[in-house]
Design an enzyme around this catalytic site. Structure first.
Site, mmCIF file in Angstrom:
data_model
loop_
_atom_site.group_PDB
_atom_site.id
_atom_site.type_symbol
_atom_site.label_atom_id
_atom_site.label_comp_id
_atom_site.label_asym_id
_atom_site.label_seq_id
_atom_site.Cartn_x
_atom_site.Cartn_y
_atom_site.Cartn_z
ATOM 1 N N GLY A 9 0.879 -1.181 0.000
ATOM 2 C CA GLY A 9 0.000 0.000 0.000
ATOM 3 C C GLY A 9 0.907 1.220 0.000
ATOM 4 O O GLY A 9 1.632 1.455 0.975
ATOM 5 N N GLY A 14 1.304 4.049 4.020
ATOM 6 C CA GLY A 14 2.400 3.234 3.494
ATOM 7 C C GLY A 14 3.594 4.078 3.075
ATOM 8 O O GLY A 14 4.743 3.785 3.442
ATOM 9 N N ARG A 88 -14.659 2.486 11.633
ATOM 10 C CA ARG A 88 -13.642 1.564 11.099
ATOM 11 C C ARG A 88 -14.315 0.275 10.637
ATOM 12 O O ARG A 88 -13.869 -0.352 9.676
ATOM 13 C CB ARG A 88 -12.589 1.277 12.176
ATOM 14 C CG ARG A 88 -11.745 2.512 12.534
ATOM 15 C CD ARG A 88 -10.800 2.243 13.693
ATOM 16 N NE ARG A 88 -9.953 3.386 14.008
ATOM 17 C CZ ARG A 88 -10.266 4.331 14.897
ATOM 18 N NH1 ARG A 88 -11.413 4.279 15.560
ATOM 19 N NH2 ARG A 88 -9.434 5.327 15.135
ATOM 20 N N ASN A 95 -12.162 -4.345 2.878
ATOM 21 C CA ASN A 95 -10.765 -4.591 3.238
ATOM 22 C C ASN A 95 -10.457 -6.069 3.477
ATOM 23 O O ASN A 95 -9.296 -6.476 3.379
ATOM 24 C CB ASN A 95 -10.370 -3.726 4.443
ATOM 25 C CG ASN A 95 -10.156 -2.269 4.023
ATOM 26 O OD1 ASN A 95 -10.100 -1.971 2.836
ATOM 27 N ND2 ASN A 95 -10.035 -1.371 4.989
ATOM 28 N N ASP A 148 -2.646 4.785 19.699
ATOM 29 C CA ASP A 148 -3.650 5.262 20.669
ATOM 30 C C ASP A 148 -2.961 5.814 21.923
ATOM 31 O O ASP A 148 -3.372 6.840 22.466
ATOM 32 C CB ASP A 148 -4.612 4.124 21.044
ATOM 33 C CG ASP A 148 -5.463 3.690 19.852
ATOM 34 O OD1 ASP A 148 -5.759 4.546 18.990
ATOM 35 O OD2 ASP A 148 -5.821 2.496 19.766
ATOM 36 N N ARG A 151 -1.369 9.208 21.183
ATOM 37 C CA ARG A 151 -2.382 10.279 21.201
ATOM 38 C C ARG A 151 -2.715 10.669 22.644
ATOM 39 O O ARG A 151 -2.796 11.853 22.990
ATOM 40 C CB ARG A 151 -3.644 9.804 20.468
ATOM 41 C CG ARG A 151 -3.447 9.757 18.969
ATOM 42 C CD ARG A 151 -4.580 9.072 18.251
ATOM 43 N NE ARG A 151 -4.519 9.312 16.812
ATOM 44 C CZ ARG A 151 -5.140 8.577 15.907
ATOM 45 N NH1 ARG A 151 -5.861 7.533 16.274
ATOM 46 N NH2 ARG A 151 -5.033 8.889 14.625
ATOM 47 N N HIS A 175 -9.159 -1.485 18.546
ATOM 48 C CA HIS A 175 -8.860 -0.161 18.003
ATOM 49 C C HIS A 175 -10.170 0.383 17.436
ATOM 50 O O HIS A 175 -10.557 0.090 16.331
ATOM 51 C CB HIS A 175 -7.817 -0.288 16.897
ATOM 52 C CG HIS A 175 -7.442 1.029 16.289
ATOM 53 N ND1 HIS A 175 -6.940 2.063 17.029
ATOM 54 C CD2 HIS A 175 -7.491 1.476 15.015
ATOM 55 C CE1 HIS A 175 -6.694 3.089 16.228
ATOM 56 N NE2 HIS A 175 -7.023 2.752 15.011
#
Ligand code: A3D
Length: 308
Positions: A9, A14, A88, A95, A148, A151, A175
């Site tokens: 990707g 990526g 997500r 995906n 996470d 952040r 996640h």
């Protein structure tokens, strides 16, 4: 001998991973994408940054998985990213097909590699990559917890007006909206953060951490975060290539730890040359256990829907 990392990707995450790996002088990089010209163009451009940025590692852009052969690490970022209003989980159906075919392509060419999964929904995609690769579970790891917790550390640092580098934080769970930032295990140079901030302020920061990905998506409108996700991936890549054995949160396979079985979910792990060397079981309060259990149910039901 130089290490080799393949990044699948060549989009936002990526390409940024490739750039950070080169700039940190960690490995030669092969950047692969299904779009013709995209990885080649980005690789050529990045290579020409070497003399100015002081790296001489090699980068090759390709549409051919033969170029990924014998990689030490394969990072999978191929797939759709979120748009405003999407969760997500909304990415799941599309995906799955991408991660399945990419994993087949890379695992047979680099059977001794460690796979780091980034594609969302992260925990489900990590499980899928593990199943399809046939690798031992410690060799397939999902990147989410490092991001996470980074952040969480940044928001705490801003509130406390201290360096984020002095803050240690742990985030458990899937996640997504059900992630479990653990304020109890969060310290500023060893001082528990619960001693420094009121519960109200901490709760606000925890809420912001949970929504940090969506906050970026709302600003960008055409995609999701990539500088910080790529930085988190490269932290894991470095840890593996240098066998640092750091204690980091990552999505790992559980086989009874935390009372959970047959799923990938965010937990503290020791990360080293052989991948996940240990899953650490923290003593959780009843409330934290419940939050982790709820998060695990969301991940497990998505895994079941794959019918693997
Ligand atoms: P984007 O910039 O769109 O790049 C994705 C790339 O994947 C594109 O260049 C596509 O051409 C390529 N691609 C699609 N299908 C294939 C395939 N079959 N083979 C090879 N290449 C393919 O997205 P992005 O880089 O921003 O995000 C990539 C993925 O990472 C998405 O699923 C995101 O949701 C996910 N992501 C996860 C996190 C975590 O913290 C877990 C953070 C950021 C992004």
């Amino acid at each position: 001998m130089r290490h080799k990392v393949s990044v699948i990707g060549a989009g936002n995450v990526g390409a940024t991973c490739a750039q950070y790996i080169l700039e940190n002088k960690l490995a030669d990089v092969v950047l692969v994408d299904k779009v013709e010209g995209l990885p080649q163009g980005k690789a050529l451009d990045m290579m020409a940054a070497g003399p100015s940025r002081g790296f001489d590692a090699d980068i090759k852009g390709s549409n051919d998985y033969a170029d990924t052969a014998d990689s030490d690490i394969v990072v999978i970022t191929a797939g759709l990213a979120r748009q405003p209003g999407m969760s997500r989980e909304d990415l799941l159906a599309k995906n799955v097909a991408i991660v399945k075919s990419v994993t087949e392509d890379v695992s047979k060419r680099s059977p001794k590699s460690i796979i780091i999964v980034v594609t969302n929904p992260l925990d489900v995609m990590s499980y899928l990559a593990w199943k399809i690769s046939g690798f031992k579970s410690n060799k397939v790891i999902g990147m989410a917890g490092v991001l996470d917790s980074a952040r969480f550390r940044c928001f705490l640092a801003k509130e406390l007006k201290v360096s984020a580098g002095d803050i240690q934080a742990m985030v458990l769970g899937g996640h997504g909206d059900s992630m479990v930032p653990l304020a109890r295990f969060c310290t500023v140079a060893g001082v528990p953060v619960t001693e420094l901030l009121s519960k109200e302020k901490l709760d606000k920061i925890i809420e912001r951490t949970k929504n940090a990905g969506a906050e970026v998506v709302a600003h960008l409108k055409t995609g999701s975060a990539y500088y910080s996700p790529a930085a988190s991936v490269v932290e894991m890549v470095e840890c593996i290539l240098k066998d640092k054995k750091r204690l980091l949160p990552a999505s790992a396979y559980l086989n009874g730890e935390y009372g959970l079985k047959d799923l990938y979910i965010g937990v503290p792990v020791i990360l080293g040359a052989s991948g996940v060397e240990k899953v650490l079981e923290l003593p959780l309060t009843a409330e934290e256990k419940k939050l982790l259990g709820d998060s695990a149910s969301v991940v497990s039901s998505n895994i079941k829907s794959l019918n693997l």
